[in-house]
Design an enzyme around this catalytic site. Structure first.
Site, PDB file in Angstrom:
ATOM      1  N   VAL A  66    -110.889  93.305 124.739  1.00  0.00           N
ATOM      2  CA  VAL A  66    -111.491  92.944 123.440  1.00  0.00           C
ATOM      3  C   VAL A  66    -113.000  92.745 123.572  1.00  0.00           C
ATOM      4  O   VAL A  66    -113.706  92.676 122.574  1.00  0.00           O
ATOM      5  CB  VAL A  66    -110.866  91.645 122.870  1.00  0.00           C
ATOM      6  CG1 VAL A  66    -109.376  91.819 122.623  1.00  0.00           C
ATOM      7  CG2 VAL A  66    -111.133  90.433 123.768  1.00  0.00           C
ATOM      8  N   SER A 144    -109.263  75.909 119.502  1.00  0.00           N
ATOM      9  CA  SER A 144    -108.672  74.985 120.466  1.00  0.00           C
ATOM     10  C   SER A 144    -109.145  73.574 120.129  1.00  0.00           C
ATOM     11  O   SER A 144    -110.259  73.404 119.610  1.00  0.00           O
ATOM     12  CB  SER A 144    -109.142  75.341 121.874  1.00  0.00           C
ATOM     13  OG  SER A 144    -108.745  74.346 122.791  1.00  0.00           O
ATOM     14  N   TYR A 157    -116.031  77.126 127.217  1.00  0.00           N
ATOM     15  CA  TYR A 157    -114.853  77.343 126.360  1.00  0.00           C
ATOM     16  C   TYR A 157    -115.059  76.661 125.002  1.00  0.00           C
ATOM     17  O   TYR A 157    -114.791  77.241 123.950  1.00  0.00           O
ATOM     18  CB  TYR A 157    -113.646  76.769 127.103  1.00  0.00           C
ATOM     19  CG  TYR A 157    -112.301  76.950 126.446  1.00  0.00           C
ATOM     20  CD1 TYR A 157    -111.654  78.183 126.472  1.00  0.00           C
ATOM     21  CD2 TYR A 157    -111.653  75.874 125.846  1.00  0.00           C
ATOM     22  CE1 TYR A 157    -110.402  78.337 125.891  1.00  0.00           C
ATOM     23  CE2 TYR A 157    -110.400  76.021 125.272  1.00  0.00           C
ATOM     24  CZ  TYR A 157    -109.780  77.252 125.297  1.00  0.00           C
ATOM     25  OH  TYR A 157    -108.537  77.404 124.728  1.00  0.00           O
ATOM     26  N   LYS A 161    -115.139  78.491 121.398  1.00  0.00           N
ATOM     27  CA  LYS A 161    -114.155  78.137 120.367  1.00  0.00           C
ATOM     28  C   LYS A 161    -114.841  77.546 119.135  1.00  0.00           C
ATOM     29  O   LYS A 161    -114.413  77.796 118.002  1.00  0.00           O
ATOM     30  CB  LYS A 161    -113.120  77.159 120.928  1.00  0.00           C
ATOM     31  CG  LYS A 161    -112.192  77.773 121.977  1.00  0.00           C
ATOM     32  CD  LYS A 161    -111.439  78.974 121.450  1.00  0.00           C
ATOM     33  CE  LYS A 161    -110.209  79.328 122.277  1.00  0.00           C
ATOM     34  NZ  LYS A 161    -109.606  80.605 121.834  1.00  0.00           N
ATOM     35  N   ALA A 189     -99.695  74.372 122.816  1.00  0.00           N
ATOM     36  CA  ALA A 189     -98.417  74.962 123.213  1.00  0.00           C
ATOM     37  C   ALA A 189     -98.120  74.796 124.689  1.00  0.00           C
ATOM     38  O   ALA A 189     -96.966  74.803 125.103  1.00  0.00           O
ATOM     39  CB  ALA A 189     -98.419  76.451 122.874  1.00  0.00           C
ATOM     40  N   SER A 192    -100.032  78.117 129.349  1.00  0.00           N
ATOM     41  CA  SER A 192    -101.133  79.058 129.459  1.00  0.00           C
ATOM     42  C   SER A 192    -101.269  79.603 130.868  1.00  0.00           C
ATOM     43  O   SER A 192    -101.169  78.849 131.834  1.00  0.00           O
ATOM     44  CB  SER A 192    -102.414  78.302 129.117  1.00  0.00           C
ATOM     45  OG  SER A 192    -103.289  79.141 128.479  1.00  0.00           O
TER      46      SER A 192
HETATM   47  N1  LIG Z   1    -101.596  77.456 125.336  1.00  0.00           N
HETATM   48  C1  LIG Z   1    -102.214  76.470 124.687  1.00  0.00           C
HETATM   49  O1  LIG Z   1    -101.704  75.340 124.580  1.00  0.00           O
HETATM   50  C2  LIG Z   1    -103.548  76.718 124.048  1.00  0.00           C
HETATM   51  C3  LIG Z   1    -104.293  75.611 123.614  1.00  0.00           C
HETATM   52  C4  LIG Z   1    -105.502  75.822 122.965  1.00  0.00           C
HETATM   53  C5  LIG Z   1    -105.944  77.118 122.753  1.00  0.00           C
HETATM   54  N2  LIG Z   1    -105.213  78.178 123.214  1.00  0.00           N
HETATM   55  C6  LIG Z   1    -105.736  79.530 122.951  1.00  0.00           C
HETATM   56  O2  LIG Z   1    -104.668  80.388 122.596  1.00  0.00           O
HETATM   57  C7  LIG Z   1    -104.906  81.710 123.093  1.00  0.00           C
HETATM   58  C8  LIG Z   1    -103.732  82.162 123.935  1.00  0.00           C
HETATM   59  O3  LIG Z   1    -103.513  81.211 124.959  1.00  0.00           O
HETATM   60  P1  LIG Z   1    -102.318  81.376 126.008  1.00  0.00           P
HETATM   61  O4  LIG Z   1    -101.949  80.025 126.424  1.00  0.00           O
HETATM   62  O5  LIG Z   1    -101.272  82.267 125.469  1.00  0.00           O
HETATM   63  O6  LIG Z   1    -103.123  82.101 127.194  1.00  0.00           O
HETATM   64  P2  LIG Z   1    -102.629  83.047 128.388  1.00  0.00           P
HETATM   65  O7  LIG Z   1    -103.666  82.962 129.443  1.00  0.00           O
HETATM   66  O8  LIG Z   1    -101.226  82.740 128.778  1.00  0.00           O
HETATM   67  O9  LIG Z   1    -102.684  84.509 127.728  1.00  0.00           O
HETATM   68  C9  LIG Z   1    -103.923  85.092 127.362  1.00  0.00           C
HETATM   69  C10 LIG Z   1    -103.796  86.590 127.490  1.00  0.00           C
HETATM   70  O10 LIG Z   1    -105.073  87.171 127.148  1.00  0.00           O
HETATM   71  C11 LIG Z   1    -105.263  88.303 127.981  1.00  0.00           C
HETATM   72  N3  LIG Z   1    -106.683  88.657 128.042  1.00  0.00           N
HETATM   73  C12 LIG Z   1    -107.669  88.017 128.740  1.00  0.00           C
HETATM   74  N4  LIG Z   1    -108.825  88.656 128.583  1.00  0.00           N
HETATM   75  C13 LIG Z   1    -108.588  89.710 127.757  1.00  0.00           C
HETATM   76  C14 LIG Z   1    -109.404  90.743 127.224  1.00  0.00           C
HETATM   77  N5  LIG Z   1    -110.704  90.820 127.536  1.00  0.00           N
HETATM   78  N6  LIG Z   1    -108.843  91.659 126.379  1.00  0.00           N
HETATM   79  C15 LIG Z   1    -107.513  91.607 126.087  1.00  0.00           C
HETATM   80  N7  LIG Z   1    -106.694  90.657 126.599  1.00  0.00           N
HETATM   81  C16 LIG Z   1    -107.223  89.725 127.417  1.00  0.00           C
HETATM   82  C17 LIG Z   1    -104.700  87.863 129.342  1.00  0.00           C
HETATM   83  O11 LIG Z   1    -104.400  88.972 130.184  1.00  0.00           O
HETATM   84  C18 LIG Z   1    -103.478  87.048 128.926  1.00  0.00           C
HETATM   85  O12 LIG Z   1    -102.291  87.822 128.949  1.00  0.00           O
HETATM   86  C19 LIG Z   1    -106.235  81.640 123.845  1.00  0.00           C
HETATM   87  O13 LIG Z   1    -107.287  82.066 122.991  1.00  0.00           O
HETATM   88  C20 LIG Z   1    -106.391  80.165 124.158  1.00  0.00           C
HETATM   89  O14 LIG Z   1    -107.734  79.782 124.298  1.00  0.00           O
HETATM   90  C21 LIG Z   1    -104.033  78.007 123.858  1.00  0.00           C
END
Ligand SMILES: NC(=O)c1ccc[n+]([C@@H]2O[C@H](COP(=O)([O-])OP(=O)(O)OC[C@H]3O[C@@H](n4cnc5c(N)ncnc54)[C@H](O)[C@@H]3O)[C@@H](O)[C@H]2O)c1
Length: 310
Positions: A66, A144, A157, A161, A189, A192
């Site tokens: 992306v 976030s 980060y 965000k 969630a 991560s």
């Molecule tokens: N899990 C949580 O509780 C939580 C909390 C706050 C925010 N978030 C946000 O939610 C989103 C998803 O989090 P998650 O926990 O599923 O993370 P995760 O790390 O499990 O998954 C993120 C995915 O993004 C992909 N990715 C990374 N760089 C990329 C790029 N340049 N192009 C395409 N894909 C790319 C990775 O390969 C990975 O599969 C993120 O933006 C994160 O900041 C998650």
């Protein structure tokens, strides 16, 4: 309650190879959307596509990053090539480099802004052209809690965000007349992948967090996905919202403006000491409003100075 579906609609979910993005892609496909499963980890993206197809859904993988304009164009082009249009975009891809600001290399700052903030720009702009032309679109940005509340160790980060909060609200204002609704989800969630190597940060003395332990058994992607699906649906009536969700709770994060302190009459200029004496009233949040535009703030100032009726 009538069922909400995405039949005939096309969705892109970025970072959909794992955790949250995976869950969103599977749920959108289960309710009828054709989904572009984007992730730079091709094996993960392929596995999600296989799961969707095995369950009778439609999905195609896209491995572009992306973080570049070419990547963004290619991800959106995949939706057009394989499914003919685009209705829904979930900007979810994420990365992180933890560390204190004092020693943070610029490269870490740039890496994280490139995926979250520039990435949202690179994918959303080509998506916007399609949505604007058809007069319909649903865009979900991913924020976030770390982007809106102070926290040590993740300033890059938080910057990315928080930047997305501005993008969400600005695009909501521009999208309204074109039928494009833009909202943000702040998920809690867990699960991560990106934080696995980034936590804990040795220099930080972490406090024991009772809420974290209490919520842990109930945090899941499945508790977040229904809200994201709502924001992706034609039933959604909201735009410019920053919504928080976790463990079965759903709410709104908002930027408020305090009642504040005003000089005794318009045109009176305060001294530095007047500001110092009133700093508690300036910052007190007990009474506040939530302006819907910059002119809302100007209206508040004008009423506080007695220039306009409240
Ligand atoms: N899990 C949580 O509780 C939580 C909390 C706050 C925010 N978030 C946000 O939610 C989103 C998803 O989090 P998650 O926990 O599923 O993370 P995760 O790390 O499990 O998954 C993120 C995915 O993004 C992909 N990715 C990374 N760089 C990329 C790029 N340049 N192009 C395409 N894909 C790319 C990775 O390969 C990975 O599969 C993120 O933006 C994160 O900041 C998650």
């Amino acid at each position: 309650m009538s069922l909400i579906d995405f039949k005939g609609q096309v969705a892109i979910v970025t970072g959909a190879g794992r955790n949250l993005g995976r869950g969103y892609a599977i749920d959108l496909a289960r309710r009828g959307a054709s989904v572009i499963v984007n992730d730079i980890d091709s094996a993960c993206a392929d596995a999600v596509v296989s799961d969707i197809v095995a369950a009778g859904g439609k999905a195609v993988a896209s491995y572009h990053s992306v973080a570049t304009p070419e990547g963004g164009l290619a991800i959106v082009a995949a939706a057009l090539t394989h499914f003919g249009t685009l209705d829904i975009l979930v900007n979810n891809a994420g990365n992180v480099h933890a560390g204190l600001f004092a020693t943070m290399p610029l490269s870490h700052f740039e890496d994280v802004l490139a995926v979250h903030l520039k990435g949202a720009f690179c994918v959303t702009q080509p998506a916007w052209a399609i949505m604007q032309a058809k007069g319909y679109g649903r865009i979900v940005m991913t924020g976030s809690a770390g982007g809106v509340y102070p926290e040590q160790g993740y300033s890059e980060y938080a910057t990315a965000k928080a930047g997305l909060v501005g993008m969400t609200r600005a695009l909501a204002a521009e999208g309204k007349e074109h039928g494009i609704l833009v909202n943000m989800i702040n998920p809690q969630a867990g699960g991560s992948t990106m934080t696995q190597d980034a936590n804990p940060i040795p220099e930080i003395a972490y406090e024991k967090s009772d809420p974290d332990a209490a919520l842990a058994p109930y945090k899941s992607v499945a508790a977040i996905s229904p809200l994201v699906q709502y924001l992706c649906s034609s039933q959604c009536s909201q735009t410019g919202m920053v919504l928080a969700a976790g463990a079965g709770w759903y709410g709104r994060v908002f930027l408020g403006l305090t009642h504040g302190w005003a000089v005794p009459g318009a045109g009176v200029l305060p001294e530095l000491e007047d500001v110092a004496a009133n700093i508690a009233r300036i910052t007190r949040t007990r009474e506040h409003i939530v302006p819907h535009s910059p002119s809302g703030e100007m209206h508040h100032i004008a009423t506080r100075l007695g220039l306009l009726e409240a």
